[in-house]
Design a protein around this motif. Structure first.
Motif, mmCIF file in Angstrom:
data_model
loop_
_atom_site.group_PDB
_atom_site.id
_atom_site.type_symbol
_atom_site.label_atom_id
_atom_site.label_comp_id
_atom_site.label_asym_id
_atom_site.label_seq_id
_atom_site.Cartn_x
_atom_site.Cartn_y
_atom_site.Cartn_z
ATOM 1 N N GLY A 1 5.827 59.630 35.153
ATOM 2 C CA GLY A 1 4.551 60.305 35.339
ATOM 3 C C GLY A 1 4.343 60.779 36.763
ATOM 4 O O GLY A 1 3.823 61.876 36.997
ATOM 5 N N GLU A 2 4.748 59.963 37.724
ATOM 6 C CA GLU A 2 4.637 60.355 39.131
ATOM 7 C C GLU A 2 5.553 61.535 39.437
ATOM 8 O O GLU A 2 5.164 62.472 40.150
ATOM 9 N N GLN A 3 6.767 61.512 38.901
ATOM 10 C CA GLN A 3 7.688 62.629 39.107
ATOM 11 C C GLN A 3 7.117 63.923 38.523
ATOM 12 O O GLN A 3 7.225 64.992 39.131
ATOM 13 N N GLN A 4 6.500 63.824 37.364
ATOM 14 C CA GLN A 4 5.913 65.006 36.745
ATOM 15 C C GLN A 4 4.812 65.583 37.633
ATOM 16 O O GLN A 4 4.709 66.805 37.804
ATOM 17 N N ARG A 5 4.005 64.718 38.220
ATOM 18 C CA ARG A 5 2.922 65.200 39.064
ATOM 19 C C ARG A 5 3.444 65.817 40.364
ATOM 20 O O ARG A 5 2.896 66.802 40.859
ATOM 21 N N VAL A 6 4.522 65.269 40.898
ATOM 22 C CA VAL A 6 5.162 65.885 42.069
ATOM 23 C C VAL A 6 5.700 67.264 41.700
ATOM 24 O O VAL A 6 5.566 68.229 42.463
ATOM 25 N N ASN A 7 6.287 67.365 40.524
ATOM 26 C CA ASN A 7 6.813 68.646 40.055
ATOM 27 C C ASN A 7 5.699 69.679 39.921
ATOM 28 O O ASN A 7 5.863 70.855 40.275
ATOM 29 N N ILE A 8 4.549 69.242 39.418
ATOM 30 C CA ILE A 8 3.405 70.141 39.276
ATOM 31 C C ILE A 8 2.898 70.574 40.650
ATOM 32 O O ILE A 8 2.603 71.760 40.884
ATOM 33 N N ALA A 9 2.813 69.624 41.581
ATOM 34 C CA ALA A 9 2.370 69.956 42.942
ATOM 35 C C ALA A 9 3.299 70.991 43.568
ATOM 36 O O ALA A 9 2.844 71.975 44.180
ATOM 37 N N ARG A 10 4.588 70.823 43.405
ATOM 38 C CA ARG A 10 5.561 71.773 43.943
ATOM 39 C C ARG A 10 5.393 73.144 43.284
ATOM 40 O O ARG A 10 5.440 74.177 43.961
ATOM 41 N N GLY A 11 5.180 73.159 41.978
ATOM 42 C CA GLY A 11 5.055 74.417 41.257
ATOM 43 C C GLY A 11 3.813 75.204 41.614
ATOM 44 O O GLY A 11 3.802 76.436 41.513
ATOM 45 N N PHE A 12 2.747 74.509 42.039
ATOM 46 C CA PHE A 12 1.494 75.178 42.377
ATOM 47 C C PHE A 12 1.290 75.323 43.886
ATOM 48 O O PHE A 12 0.237 75.791 44.319
ATOM 49 N N ALA A 13 2.288 74.932 44.677
ATOM 50 C CA ALA A 13 2.136 75.002 46.134
ATOM 51 C C ALA A 13 1.927 76.438 46.597
ATOM 52 O O ALA A 13 1.041 76.730 47.405
ATOM 53 N N HIS A 14 2.750 77.343 46.077
ATOM 54 C CA HIS A 14 2.632 78.766 46.406
ATOM 55 C C HIS A 14 1.833 79.464 45.309
ATOM 56 O O HIS A 14 1.940 79.108 44.134
ATOM 57 N N SER A 15 1.046 80.454 45.682
ATOM 58 C CA SER A 15 0.268 81.212 44.692
ATOM 59 C C SER A 15 1.164 82.284 44.071
ATOM 60 O O SER A 15 1.088 83.466 44.435
ATOM 61 N N TYR A 16 2.013 81.868 43.133
ATOM 62 C CA TYR A 16 2.938 82.799 42.492
ATOM 63 C C TYR A 16 2.163 83.809 41.641
ATOM 64 O O TYR A 16 1.260 83.437 40.890
ATOM 65 N N PRO A 17 2.526 85.077 41.701
ATOM 66 C CA PRO A 17 1.896 86.066 40.822
ATOM 67 C C PRO A 17 2.207 85.854 39.350
ATOM 68 O O PRO A 17 1.446 86.285 38.486
ATOM 69 N N ALA A 18 3.334 85.203 39.063
ATOM 70 C CA ALA A 18 3.702 84.881 37.679
ATOM 71 C C ALA A 18 4.178 83.438 37.641
ATOM 72 O O ALA A 18 4.830 82.954 38.573
ATOM 73 N N LEU A 19 3.859 82.747 36.539
ATOM 74 C CA LEU A 19 4.125 81.314 36.478
ATOM 75 C C LEU A 19 4.519 80.913 35.068
ATOM 76 O O LEU A 19 3.876 81.307 34.090
ATOM 77 N N LEU A 20 5.592 80.117 34.971
ATOM 78 C CA LEU A 20 6.038 79.558 33.705
ATOM 79 C C LEU A 20 5.722 78.071 33.692
ATOM 80 O O LEU A 20 6.040 77.356 34.645
ATOM 81 N N LEU A 21 5.099 77.617 32.606
ATOM 82 C CA LEU A 21 4.712 76.216 32.492
ATOM 83 C C LEU A 21 5.312 75.619 31.226
ATOM 84 O O LEU A 21 5.041 76.096 30.124
ATOM 85 N N ASP A 22 6.105 74.574 31.379
ATOM 86 C CA ASP A 22 6.727 73.910 30.234
ATOM 87 C C ASP A 22 6.114 72.527 30.077
ATOM 88 O O ASP A 22 6.464 71.591 30.786
ATOM 89 N N GLU A 23 5.159 72.410 29.162
ATOM 90 C CA GLU A 23 4.480 71.134 28.889
ATOM 91 C C GLU A 23 3.899 70.493 30.157
ATOM 92 O O GLU A 23 4.221 69.344 30.489
ATOM 93 N N PRO A 24 3.042 71.194 30.884
ATOM 94 C CA PRO A 24 2.565 70.662 32.165
ATOM 95 C C PRO A 24 1.646 69.447 32.054
ATOM 96 O O PRO A 24 1.460 68.742 33.045
ATOM 97 N N THR A 25 1.062 69.207 30.874
ATOM 98 C CA THR A 25 0.154 68.065 30.732
ATOM 99 C C THR A 25 0.761 66.935 29.914
ATOM 100 O O THR A 25 0.076 65.945 29.629
ATOM 101 N N ALA A 26 2.017 67.056 29.544
ATOM 102 C CA ALA A 26 2.648 66.025 28.710
ATOM 103 C C ALA A 26 2.642 64.681 29.425
ATOM 104 O O ALA A 26 2.999 64.579 30.596
ATOM 105 N N SER A 27 2.219 63.655 28.716
ATOM 106 C CA SER A 27 2.276 62.261 29.191
ATOM 107 C C SER A 27 1.357 61.966 30.369
ATOM 108 O O SER A 27 1.482 60.911 30.993
ATOM 109 N N LEU A 28 0.429 62.857 30.681
ATOM 110 C CA LEU A 28 -0.497 62.587 31.774
ATOM 111 C C LEU A 28 -1.746 61.884 31.248
ATOM 112 O O LEU A 28 -2.172 62.112 30.118
ATOM 113 N N ASP A 29 -2.324 61.023 32.095
ATOM 114 C CA ASP A 29 -3.588 60.410 31.711
ATOM 115 C C ASP A 29 -4.708 61.436 31.830
ATOM 116 O O ASP A 29 -4.514 62.555 32.315
ATOM 117 N N ALA A 30 -5.888 61.058 31.374
ATOM 118 C CA ALA A 30 -7.001 62.008 31.293
ATOM 119 C C ALA A 30 -7.364 62.590 32.653
ATOM 120 O O ALA A 30 -7.646 63.790 32.767
#
Length: 227
Positions: free
Chosen positions: A149-178
């Motif tokens: 779960g911590e690795q997933q959140r680090v991955n999300i932080a990295r993916g949203f660090a830059h304001s990309y004009p286009a973004l691909l998301l593969d199950e970004p909320t899987a296994s996360l708590d509320a």
């Protein structure tokens, strides 16, 4: 921003007499700035295959994949690398990083690659890691030692660090708590508000309903195979 035109894909099974398995035929899909489109369909229908073709990991048999004007289906590797650095972000389900690199640097790396000053990049990384509830005591450690779960959140932080004009998301909320799920949905909403064109796979129906403007069933892109 993401414009898929008449896209076709098949796989050749070389260890099975070079049998050809058709996967996708005549796929057309457009995702505009500020829009989030969710891909739906049964397992094996081609959702991940389509995402990997947009990202440039899978080669299309024919058709076009225009991202910010670049045709990924025919682009040179150097062009795809530049596209990923500046225009197209990707949040996968799994974190793949070099071992022993500190978490704060992993998150800041996309910004450093664009030439952002180190202090600004680290501030942005700290902001995202704080929002995603990664304790500060872990920022100097490699995320390869973290829980899933911590690795997933680090991955999300990295993916949203830059304001990309286009973004691909593969199950970004899987296994996360509320709480962390709510943070990710807020990040997606903010990216849309900033004009990002988002294409994603969301098995979490509530999350999909919250952020997707429409859904596309990839089974409509799957060719009929004769019995």
């Amino acid at each position: 921003m993401i414009d898929i035109q008449n896209l076709c894909k098949s796989f050749t099974l070389h260890n099975q007499g070079s049998a050809v398995i058709p996967v996708m035929e005549g796929a057309n899909l457009y995702v505009g700035p500020g829009e989030c489109v969710g891909l739906i369909g049964a397992s094996g229908a081609g959702k991940s295959t389509l995402m990997r073709m947009v990202w440039g990991n899978y080669l299309a048999a024919s058709g076009k994949i225009l991202v910010g004007g670049l045709d990924v289906a025919s682009a040179q590797p150097r062009e795809i690398i530049a596209l990923r650095r500046q225009t197209l972000g990707y949040v996968s389900q799994f974190l793949r990083v070099v071992p022993r690199v500190p978490t704060s640097q992993v998150v800041a790396e996309p910004l450093l690659a664009l030439g952002m000053p180190k202090d600004m990049a680290r501030d942005r990384a700290a902001e995202l890691l704080t929002r995603l509830n990664i304790p500060e005591r872990l920022w100097a450690l490699s995320p390869t030692t973290f829980s899933g779960g911590e690795q997933q959140r680090v991955n999300i932080a990295r993916g949203f660090a830059h304001s990309y004009p286009a973004l691909l998301l593969d199950e970004p909320t899987a296994s996360l708590d509320a709480a962390n799920r709510a943070v990710v949905l807020a990040l997606i909403a903010e990216a849309k508000a900033n004009g990002a064109a988002i294409l994603g796979i969301f098995h979490d129906e509530a999350a999909r309903d919250a952020v997707c403007d429409r859904v596309v069933d990839v089974r409509t892109f799957t060719p009929m195979v004769a019995a």
